[in-house]
Design an enzyme around this catalytic site. Structure first.
Site, PDB file in Angstrom:
ATOM      1  N   HIS A 133       0.816  -1.215   0.000  1.00 35.90           N
ATOM      2  CA  HIS A 133       0.000   0.000   0.000  1.00 35.90           C
ATOM      3  C   HIS A 133       0.847   1.261   0.000  1.00 35.90           C
ATOM      4  O   HIS A 133       0.344   2.346   0.268  1.00 35.90           O
ATOM      5  CB  HIS A 133      -0.941   0.008   1.209  1.00 35.90           C
ATOM      6  N   CYS A 141       3.016  13.928  -6.225  1.00 31.35           N
ATOM      7  CA  CYS A 141       2.103  15.024  -6.541  1.00 31.35           C
ATOM      8  C   CYS A 141       0.662  14.556  -6.366  1.00 31.35           C
ATOM      9  O   CYS A 141       0.320  13.415  -6.687  1.00 31.35           O
ATOM     10  CB  CYS A 141       2.331  15.495  -7.977  1.00 31.35           C
ATOM     11  N   CYS A 146       3.315  14.193 -12.637  1.00 27.80           N
ATOM     12  CA  CYS A 146       4.477  13.457 -13.131  1.00 27.80           C
ATOM     13  C   CYS A 146       4.570  12.135 -12.378  1.00 27.80           C
ATOM     14  O   CYS A 146       3.754  11.855 -11.504  1.00 27.80           O
ATOM     15  CB  CYS A 146       5.757  14.287 -12.917  1.00 27.80           C
ATOM     16  N   CYS A 173       4.889  19.854  -4.639  1.00 20.93           N
ATOM     17  CA  CYS A 173       5.464  19.060  -5.712  1.00 20.93           C
ATOM     18  C   CYS A 173       6.602  19.849  -6.341  1.00 20.93           C
ATOM     19  O   CYS A 173       6.400  21.008  -6.749  1.00 20.93           O
ATOM     20  CB  CYS A 173       4.400  18.739  -6.764  1.00 20.93           C
ATOM     21  N   CYS A 176       5.460  20.787 -10.365  1.00 16.80           N
ATOM     22  CA  CYS A 176       4.402  21.739 -10.742  1.00 16.80           C
ATOM     23  C   CYS A 176       4.134  22.779  -9.669  1.00 16.80           C
ATOM     24  O   CYS A 176       3.403  23.744  -9.914  1.00 16.80           O
ATOM     25  CB  CYS A 176       3.111  21.002 -11.084  1.00 16.80           C
TER      26      CYS A 176
END
EC number: 2.3.1.286
Length: 281
Positions: A133, A141, A146, A173, A176
């Site tokens: 998990h 992100c 990405c 992130c 971005c």
């Protein structure tokens, strides 16, 4: 000799006759270290009263949409858990498992549904752990923009525990500039990046393929999310299922021992000591 003692003796016999130890683990293994084992919303709300007051259930907070709807609340929950997992000391049962593995030609490999990193913290090598998990100690992100997965080591969450809200800066992130989230598989999660876990699972399968006489020790894996129990049973017939509430297992696949992780591992270690005639250190 009662049924419980017979099961311990049988388990010890299997452990003496194996070349590799497959350890499978659910949330119950961490209870002896002081980690809560959420069993439904009631357990969650006892640990996080603010979520209980707002009637926010586990499937709602452990959900990627929570990072879009209320990222400070989502990171209040996950940030608190990240801090807890960094601080907790794994109980002595982890060392017992390592000691057994050191006596086996193929050592041990771990597959766990826990995201807490406790096996690595206890000294298991990173390359011998598969976290099906994901891991709270890694970020991605929230979109994601990405495929990047990066360690959360630079993120130090500041949490108002009473309100279950992050009061410090949100992790971002690096590509971005948007919000980052834990690289863990949540409920209804189409955004989870599985690349890191996929590599772990591939290493696990190679290890299984090279190990002839596997014994599986399953610890604290429940039936509400039976991922680990099913995996263990696929690698029988020598499964040692250790579970305080749900030790039942098909006799053709293994044996069940009712008890907590630490107390049962200590009892098995004692049985191995008696058979070897020398105490383990």
């Amino acid at each position: 000799m009662n049924d419980q003692q017979q099961a311990i003796e049988q388990a010890a016999a299997w452990l003496r006759d194996t070349d590799g130890l497959l350890v499978t683990a659910g949330a119950g293994i961490g209870v002896d270290s002081g980690l809560p084992d959420f069993r439904g919303n009631e357990g969650l709300w006892r640990a996080y009263p603010a979520l209980g007051a707002a009637q926010i259930g586990f499937q709602s907070i452990a959900n990627p949409t929570s990072f879009l709807d209320d990222p400070l609340l989502a990171w209040g929950f996950y940030g608190h858990r990240l801090k807890l997992y960094r601080e907790i000391v794994p109980h002595a049962g982890f060392a017992i498992l390592q000691r057994w593995a050191q006596r086996m030609p193929r050592g041990a490999f771990v597959r766990t549904s826990n995201v807490d990193g406790q096996f690595q913290r206890a000294g298991f090598a990173e390359e011998t752990v598969a976290e099906c998990h994901g891991s709270i100690h890694h970020l991605q992100c929230v979109l994601p923009c990405c495929s990047r997965i990066w360690p959360a080591t630079e993120f130090e969450p500041q949490v108002d525990e009473q309100a279950c809200r992050l009061v410090g800066p949100l992790p971002g992130c690096p590509d971005c500039g948007g919000i980052a989230r834990p690289n863990v598989l949540m409920f209804y999660d189409a955004a989870w990046l599985s690349r890191r876990t996929d590599a772990q699972e591939a290493r696990l399968q190679r290890w299984i393929g090279s190990t002839r006489r596997i014994v599986t020790v399953e610890l604290g894996a429940g039936t509400s999310l039976p991922t680990i129990r099913r995996f263990s049973e696929r690698h029988g017939p020598r499964v040692i299922r250790i579970n305080l509430r749900e030790p039942q297992i098909d006799p053709e696949k293994g044996i069940g021992i009712q008890g907590g992780a630490l107390e049962t591992l200590v009892a098995l270690d004692h049985a191995l000591d008696q058979a070897d005639g020398a105490p383990r250190r």
